[in-house]
Design a protein around this motif. Sequence first.
Motif, PDB file in Angstrom:
ATOM      1  N   GLY A 150     -12.751 -10.943  18.600  1.00 23.68           N
ATOM      2  CA  GLY A 150     -13.457 -11.217  19.852  1.00 23.68           C
ATOM      3  C   GLY A 150     -14.940 -10.944  19.718  1.00 23.68           C
ATOM      4  N   HIS A 151     -15.517 -10.334  20.746  1.00 17.98           N
ATOM      5  CA  HIS A 151     -16.969 -10.156  20.802  1.00 17.98           C
ATOM      6  C   HIS A 151     -17.377  -8.752  20.359  1.00 17.98           C
ATOM      7  CE1 HIS A 151     -17.722 -14.009  22.791  1.00 17.98           C
ATOM      8  NE2 HIS A 151     -16.628 -13.771  23.485  1.00 17.98           N
ATOM      9  N   PRO A 152     -17.960  -8.608  19.154  1.00 16.97           N
ATOM     10  CA  PRO A 152     -18.352  -7.293  18.642  1.00 16.97           C
ATOM     11  C   PRO A 152     -19.763  -6.875  19.019  1.00 16.97           C
ATOM     12  CG  PRO A 152     -18.645  -8.912  16.934  1.00 16.97           C
ATOM     13  CD  PRO A 152     -18.132  -9.661  18.134  1.00 16.97           C
ATOM     14  N   LEU A 229     -17.589 -15.558  11.952  1.00 13.13           N
ATOM     15  CA  LEU A 229     -18.424 -15.149  13.080  1.00 13.13           C
ATOM     16  C   LEU A 229     -19.105 -16.373  13.680  1.00 13.13           C
ATOM     17  CD1 LEU A 229     -20.010 -11.944  11.525  1.00 13.13           C
ATOM     18  CD2 LEU A 229     -18.304 -12.025  13.353  1.00 13.13           C
ATOM     19  N   MET A 230     -18.685 -16.738  14.871  1.00 13.50           N
ATOM     20  CA  MET A 230     -19.279 -17.874  15.581  1.00 13.50           C
ATOM     21  C   MET A 230     -20.300 -17.361  16.602  1.00 13.50           C
ATOM     22  SD  MET A 230     -15.982 -20.221  16.596  1.00 13.50           S
ATOM     23  CE  MET A 230     -15.826 -19.289  18.123  1.00 13.50           C
ATOM     24  N   LEU A 234     -26.313 -18.176  19.126  1.00 13.18           N
ATOM     25  CA  LEU A 234     -26.338 -18.180  20.597  1.00 13.18           C
ATOM     26  C   LEU A 234     -26.376 -16.755  21.149  1.00 13.18           C
ATOM     27  CD1 LEU A 234     -23.677 -20.976  21.235  1.00 13.18           C
ATOM     28  CD2 LEU A 234     -26.167 -21.211  21.091  1.00 13.18           C
ATOM     29  N   HIS A 235     -26.423 -15.785  20.228  1.00 16.17           N
ATOM     30  CA  HIS A 235     -26.472 -14.366  20.602  1.00 16.17           C
ATOM     31  C   HIS A 235     -25.282 -13.956  21.465  1.00 16.17           C
ATOM     32  CE1 HIS A 235     -30.450 -14.477  18.854  1.00 16.17           C
ATOM     33  NE2 HIS A 235     -30.791 -15.437  19.693  1.00 16.17           N
ATOM     34  N   SER A 260     -26.911 -26.053  20.395  1.00 13.48           N
ATOM     35  CA  SER A 260     -26.694 -25.585  21.765  1.00 13.48           C
ATOM     36  C   SER A 260     -25.193 -25.473  21.992  1.00 13.48           C
ATOM     37  CB  SER A 260     -27.295 -26.568  22.774  1.00 13.48           C
ATOM     38  OG  SER A 260     -26.548 -27.778  22.776  1.00 13.48           O
ATOM     39  N   PHE A 261     -24.802 -24.828  23.070  1.00 12.56           N
ATOM     40  CA  PHE A 261     -23.377 -24.684  23.351  1.00 12.56           C
ATOM     41  C   PHE A 261     -22.732 -26.054  23.561  1.00 12.56           C
ATOM     42  CE2 PHE A 261     -19.707 -23.915  26.154  1.00 12.56           C
ATOM     43  CZ  PHE A 261     -18.984 -23.065  25.314  1.00 12.56           C
TER      44      PHE A 261
END
Length: 333
Positions: A150-152, A229-230, A234-235, A260-261
Amino acid sequence: MPIQTKLTKLLNIKHPIIQGGMQWVGTAEMASAVSNAGGLGILTALTQPTPEALRAEINRCRKMTKNPFGVNLTILPSITPPPYAKYVSVIIEEGIKVVETAGNNPGEHVKRFKEAGIIVIHKCTAIRHAKSAQKMGVDLVSIDGFECAGHPGEDDITGLILLAKSAKALSIPYVASGGFGDGRGLAAALVLGAEGVNMGTRFMCTEEAPIHRSVKEAIVNATEKDTALMFRTLHNTARVFKNKVSLEVVKIEKKPGGASFDDIKDLVSGQRGKKVFENGDIDYGVWTAGQVCGIIDDIPSCKTLLERMVKDCETVLKEKHSLIVEDSPSAKL
């Protein structure tokens, strides 16, 4: 012999092990299996399409376990955010005793949970976030290292450093998250000052996890190098399983000028990830997995997993205790 910590006492559970919230995985089947095994199972609120669907899932889980379980609510930035306040209302109305929060700016929701007498565990990827959560009044924080699925976060700090620093920086209990999946890891977390561990990917690889067998076997066959790592550019970094889709996303992000997203949104659709879990085509969409893949080599029941972890943890701690020796008069000569 059970391992008793502040976590087990506070949550009234047998083992100091929490099943973290996982999108599409944190259903009544998963949560009840973990709770029945002596840990704390967690329902993922936003896996349910509406607040009323969450209410039904809570009641379904209650029929499957008599032991404590909790609910995860992750607050993420969105153009069209879910009705978080209504999900909070359902959680409170249903008498849930433990909530795991994650994501951005949970303050208003934490306040409501605390006013309702609910124990709140907030997941953090940085010490500064943990301190903010502590000021907010949460009961525990879950310290999530860079190894996690997930988001680290964007600091790229591993659990080894975060957990050791938490012992100095925090006055409330904390649990270790990201990279944990066996008894040796549980022992390490306890020695680093944590009151237990929070696991996601390891619970995906259990008999009761409500996902396709092919996904579980992919995790077993993977190494610690098989994540990607995606969203780095986009931070909003996300650690996911390394497959055709996630590698394509990373490739697009690395193009001159970045991405961009909108350039990748179809590839990273949550519905595609959901289909992976349903149909077992591990390359159909992106799905989260942590570096702990490298130490997962079987698909046990939750009961077997937790009992083995605790037993192995005890063995490790006893073995290392033997390293401590008393000074003797002869040793000083």
